[in-house]
Motif scaffolding. Structure first.
Motif, PDB file in Angstrom:
ATOM      1  N   ALA A  91      -3.855   4.007   3.752  1.00 46.74           N
ATOM      2  CA  ALA A  91      -3.664   4.428   2.363  1.00 46.74           C
ATOM      3  C   ALA A  91      -4.851   5.241   1.870  1.00 46.74           C
ATOM      4  N   LYS A  92      -6.045   4.774   2.191  1.00 45.15           N
ATOM      5  CA  LYS A  92      -7.261   5.480   1.757  1.00 45.15           C
ATOM      6  C   LYS A  92      -7.440   6.790   2.515  1.00 45.15           C
ATOM      7  N   ALA A  93      -7.289   6.732   3.851  1.00 49.73           N
ATOM      8  CA  ALA A  93      -7.541   7.913   4.679  1.00 49.73           C
ATOM      9  C   ALA A  93      -6.557   9.044   4.381  1.00 49.73           C
ATOM     10  N   SER A  94      -5.299   8.682   4.068  1.00 49.02           N
ATOM     11  CA  SER A  94      -4.270   9.709   3.870  1.00 49.02           C
ATOM     12  C   SER A  94      -4.402  10.444   2.544  1.00 49.02           C
ATOM     13  N   THR A  95      -5.374  10.050   1.728  1.00 52.70           N
ATOM     14  CA  THR A  95      -5.702  10.838   0.538  1.00 52.70           C
ATOM     15  C   THR A  95      -6.724  11.920   0.866  1.00 52.70           C
TER      16      THR A  95
ATOM     17  N   GLN B  97       0.825  -1.193   0.000  1.00 53.18           N
ATOM     18  CA  GLN B  97       0.000   0.000   0.000  1.00 53.18           C
ATOM     19  C   GLN B  97       0.872   1.261   0.000  1.00 53.18           C
ATOM     20  N   LYS B  98       0.390   2.301  -0.661  1.00 53.70           N
ATOM     21  CA  LYS B  98       1.096   3.583  -0.698  1.00 53.70           C
ATOM     22  C   LYS B  98       0.239   4.645  -0.016  1.00 53.70           C
ATOM     23  N   LYS B  99       0.896   5.510   0.753  1.00 51.94           N
ATOM     24  CA  LYS B  99       0.158   6.557   1.449  1.00 51.94           C
ATOM     25  C   LYS B  99      -0.190   7.689   0.499  1.00 51.94           C
ATOM     26  N   GLY B 100      -1.219   8.457   0.897  1.00 50.07           N
ATOM     27  CA  GLY B 100      -1.614   9.620   0.121  1.00 50.07           C
ATOM     28  C   GLY B 100      -0.744  10.824   0.447  1.00 50.07           C
TER      29      GLY B 100
ATOM     30  N   ASN C 172      -7.881  18.347  12.387  1.00 49.66           N
ATOM     31  CA  ASN C 172      -9.063  17.915  11.635  1.00 49.66           C
ATOM     32  C   ASN C 172      -8.732  16.651  10.837  1.00 49.66           C
ATOM     33  N   GLY C 173      -8.083  15.726  11.529  1.00 50.22           N
ATOM     34  CA  GLY C 173      -7.603  14.520  10.872  1.00 50.22           C
ATOM     35  C   GLY C 173      -8.490  13.313  11.085  1.00 50.22           C
ATOM     36  N   ILE C 174      -7.969  12.154  10.717  1.00 54.61           N
ATOM     37  CA  ILE C 174      -8.660  10.872  10.847  1.00 54.61           C
ATOM     38  C   ILE C 174      -7.880  10.023  11.839  1.00 54.61           C
TER      39      ILE C 174
END
Length: 255
Positions: free
Chosen positions: A126-130, A54-57, A84-86
Motif C-alpha cells: 500500500a505504501k510502496a504503490s504510492t 489496505q488500499k493500493k496507490g 524503476n520500481g520497488i
C-alpha cells in the motif's frame, strides 16, 4: 508439558482448517499458539500494527508466482530495474527469519504464518504503490496453492473443483493488478535447481520427488481467481521472457 494448539472446529474441511480465509482467522490462530511459540506472538504484534483493508496507490502492483527455479528472482529483478520500481518479497524480511520454525509446525500454524506474511506485506505494498510500480516475488496464491496441494492427496482430479471457495482471493487482502505464473518444463526446472546447488526446502524436495504434488501445485495456481494467474512460459532466454512480461504489464496495467 507443552500446550498444543486447540483442534479445529468439528465439521470444518482440512483445507478450511489449514487455509485461514481472512485476517481475523490468522490472528486467532497465532494467539492460540503464542504461549507455545514465542515467534507467533512476534508475528502477531507486527500484524496488529497493520491497518485493515489496505488500499493500493496509483502505481501498478505485479506479482510473480511459480515453483522454485522458474526464474522468479531473475525476472522480478529485471522488471524492477526496467520500470524503476520497488521489489518486495513474501514472506517479508521482518518475519522471514522465522520460516524454519513455522515450517516444522502442523499445517494450520504453518499456513497462518505465511498468511500473516501476506497481510504484513499488504501494508508495505500500500505504501510502496504510492511511490512507484511494485514488483512482488510471491503473494497469496503461493500460500493457497501449496496448502491445497499439501492437504489434498492423489492426482489433479482429486483437487477441489474449479470455482471452489479455496481458490478465491481473501476479501480483506489488498489485490494486485496482475499475477504472472512462470512455468518451465519439469526437467529443465530440475536442471536449474541442480545448477544452483542450494539446500532444498521440504516442499521443494517433495516437488522434485513427487510429480503428483508438483502437478497439484501448478493446477491450483491455474484455478485461482479474482485475480487469476496469467501463465508465462519462462523456458526461453531471459531477454525473451522479460519482453513477454513487459508486454503483459503494459497490456494489463497503467504504468
Amino acid at each position: 508439558m507443552l500446550r498444543r494448539c486447540p483442534p479445529a472446529p468439528p465439521g470444518s474441511s482440512p483445507l478450511r482448517r489449514a487455509l485461514p480465509p481472512a485476517a481475523p482467522a490468522v490472528r486467532h490462530r497465532l494467539r492460540e499458539c503464542a504461549a507455545r511459540i514465542p515467534e507467533a506472538g512476534a508475528v502477531l504484534d507486527l500484524l496488529e500494527k497493520c491497518p485493515e483493508n489496505q488500499k493500493k496507490g496509483s502505481f501498478p502492483v505485479v506479482v510473480f508466482e511459480g515453483l522454485d527455479a522458474t526464474g522468479k528472482t531473475t525476472v522480478t529483478q529485471s522488471v524492477k530495474d526496467t520500470l524503476n520500481g520497488i521489489l518486495l518479497t513474501s514472506p517479508p524480511p521482518c518475519i522471514s527469519q522465522w520460516r524454519t520454525i513455522f515450517d516444522d509446525e502442523p499445517a494450520p500454524i504453518k499456513r497462518a504464518f505465511y498468511a500473516a506474511g501476506n497481510y504484513i506485506l499488504a501494508s508495505e505494498i500500500a505504501k510502496a504503490s504510492t511511490q512507484a510500480s511494485v514488483i512482488i516475488d510471491r503473494y497469496w496464491h503461493s500460500t493457497a496453492a501449496y496448502t491445497i496441494a499439501t492437504e489434498i492427496n492423489g492426482a489433479v482430479q482429486d483437487l477441489p473443483p474449479a470455482h471452489d471457495e479455496v481458490y478465491q482471493w481473501p476479501e480483506d487482502l489488498l489485490k494486485p493488478d496482475l499475477v504472472l505464473l512462470l512455468t518451465v518444463d519439469p526437467e529443465e526446472r530440475v536442471r536449474r535447481l541442480q545448477r544452483r546447488g542450494l539446500e532444498k526446502t521440504k516442499e521443494e524436495a517433495e516437488l522434485e520427488a513427487n510429480c503428483l504434488f508438483r502437478q497439484r501445485v501448478e493446477e491450483s495456481y491455474r484455478r485461482m481467481v479474482n485475480p487469476a494467474c496469467q501463465e508465462v512460459d519462462a523456458s526461453p532466454s531471459k531477454e525473451e521472457v522479460l519482453k513477454t512480461v513487459l508486454q503483459l504489464i503494459k497490456k494489463h496495467c497503467a504504468t
